[in-house]
Design an enzyme around this catalytic site. Structure first.
Site, PDB file in Angstrom:
ATOM      1  N   LYS A 101      -6.565  -6.553   3.205  1.00 34.15           N
ATOM      2  CA  LYS A 101      -6.530  -7.885   3.915  1.00 34.15           C
ATOM      3  C   LYS A 101      -7.790  -8.814   4.133  1.00 34.15           C
ATOM      4  O   LYS A 101      -8.290  -9.900   4.141  1.00 34.15           O
ATOM      5  CB  LYS A 101      -5.907  -7.943   5.327  1.00 34.15           C
ATOM      6  CG  LYS A 101      -4.554  -7.579   4.982  1.00 34.15           C
ATOM      7  CD  LYS A 101      -3.624  -8.793   4.415  1.00 34.15           C
ATOM      8  CE  LYS A 101      -2.071  -8.454   4.708  1.00 34.15           C
ATOM      9  NZ  LYS A 101      -1.098  -9.340   3.918  1.00 34.15           N
ATOM     10  N   TYR A 144      -3.984   1.268  10.134  1.00 34.27           N
ATOM     11  CA  TYR A 144      -3.871   0.029   9.079  1.00 34.27           C
ATOM     12  C   TYR A 144      -4.395   0.384   7.807  1.00 34.27           C
ATOM     13  O   TYR A 144      -4.269  -0.132   6.692  1.00 34.27           O
ATOM     14  CB  TYR A 144      -3.998  -1.236   9.893  1.00 34.27           C
ATOM     15  CG  TYR A 144      -3.296  -2.445   9.156  1.00 34.27           C
ATOM     16  CD1 TYR A 144      -2.082  -2.432   9.115  1.00 34.27           C
ATOM     17  CD2 TYR A 144      -4.460  -3.384   8.831  1.00 34.27           C
ATOM     18  CE1 TYR A 144      -1.570  -3.806   8.280  1.00 34.27           C
ATOM     19  CE2 TYR A 144      -3.898  -4.677   8.184  1.00 34.27           C
ATOM     20  CZ  TYR A 144      -2.458  -5.007   8.003  1.00 34.27           C
ATOM     21  OH  TYR A 144      -1.990  -5.749   7.312  1.00 34.27           O
ATOM     22  N   ALA A 196       0.684  -1.033  -0.062  1.00 30.64           N
ATOM     23  CA  ALA A 196      -0.003  -0.119  -0.098  1.00 30.64           C
ATOM     24  C   ALA A 196       1.047   1.220  -0.028  1.00 30.64           C
ATOM     25  O   ALA A 196       2.150   1.185   0.582  1.00 30.64           O
ATOM     26  CB  ALA A 196      -0.956   0.096   1.177  1.00 30.64           C
TER      27      ALA A 196
END
Length: 212
Positions: free
Chosen positions: A165, A158, A98
Site C-alpha cells: 500500500k 498487515y 497477499a
C-alpha cells in the site's frame, strides 16, 4: 422533476475489483449509479464471473468485462473494449492481494515470492490500469484507488500488504504528476477498517473492527 440534477449524469465509470456486496468498491458503484453514472465492472476469470454477474445485476451495471490485471493481454483487451464506450470519465481500482501466510507470520519472514506478488497485484496493477485507461480520458477524468493506514504506520499483521500500500500511494503521486497536465486526477482513498472479505484475511483486524 428532481430537486437536484444527478452529479454523474452522462458519465461512464469503470470499477475494477468488486468482489461482493461487502466490498468498498460495491458501495462506490452504488453511489455512482445513484448519481446517474453508467457503470462498467470487471472480474478476474471464470471463477469470479458468476459472483460479479450477481453484483452487476444488483448495481444495474451497463457491462461486465473480464480482466486479470497481471496479464498485459487482458489490459490491452480492456482498453479495446472500453473504447467502444466513447470515453471513460472515472476509473476505480479496488484490487489487492497477499498470500495468507505472509499476513499471518512476522513481516521479517515474508517470502520473496509473496513480497513480489503483493507488489504486482496491489501496487503495480494501478500503474498498468492507469496506462490502459488513460487514452480513453482524452477530455480528462479521475482515477481512484483504495489504501489503508497500514501504508504509513505499522498495523499488526498487515505486514506485506502495508508495504504494498505504501508503494501504491507513492505510485499515485507519480501518476498524478504524469497525468495531471492531461486533466486527469489520481487519488487514493484511505478508508478506515471496514468489515470486508479482505479485512478478514488480516489476523486480529476483525477484532479491531469489532472494537470500532
Amino acid at each position: 422533476g428532481k430537486f437536484m440534477s444527478q452529479l454523474l449524469e452522462g458519465k461512464t465509470a469503470v470499477v475494477l475489483g468488486v468482489a461482493n456486496r461487502w466490498s468498498i468498491a460495491y458501495a462506490i458503484g452504488e453511489a455512482f449509479r445513484r448519481e446517474g453514472a453508467k457503470l462498467i465492472l470487471t472480474y478476474q476469470g471464470e471463477r469470479q464471473r458468476l459472483t460479479v454477474e450477481d453484483v452487476g445485476a444488483a448495481l444495474g451495471a451497463h457491462k461486465l468485462l473480464n480482466c486479470d490485471v497481471t496479464l498485459e493481454d487482458d489490459l490491452a483487451r480492456l482498453t479495446a473494449e472500453l473504447k467502444s464506450e466513447g470515453r471513460i470519465d472515472c476509473m476505480v481500482h479496488s484490487i489487492a492481494f497477499a498470500n495468507r501466510e505472509d499476513l499471518s507470520r512476522p513481516f521479517v519472514e515474508t517470502s520473496r515470492g509473496g513480497f513480489l506478488l503483493a507488489q504486482e497485484v496491489s501496487a503495480y496493477s494501478m500503474v498498468a490500469v492507469a496506462r490502459a485507461v488513460e487514452p480513453l480520458m482524452a477530455e480528462g477524468g479521475s482515477m481512484i484507488t483504495l489504501s489503508y493506514l497500514g501504508a504509513n504506520r505499522v498495523v499488526p499483521n498487515y505486514n506485506v500488504m502495508g508495504v504494498a500500500k505504501a508503494s501504491l500511494e507513492a505510485s499515485v503521486r507519480y501518476l498524478a504528476s504524469d497525468l495531471g497536465p492531461k486533466n486527469i486526477r489520481v487519488n487514493a482513498i484511505s478508508a478506515g477498517a471496514i468489515k470486508t472479505a479482505s479485512s478478514r484475511a488480516v489476523k486480529d483486524l476483525s477484532r479491531m473492527l469489532d472494537a470500532v
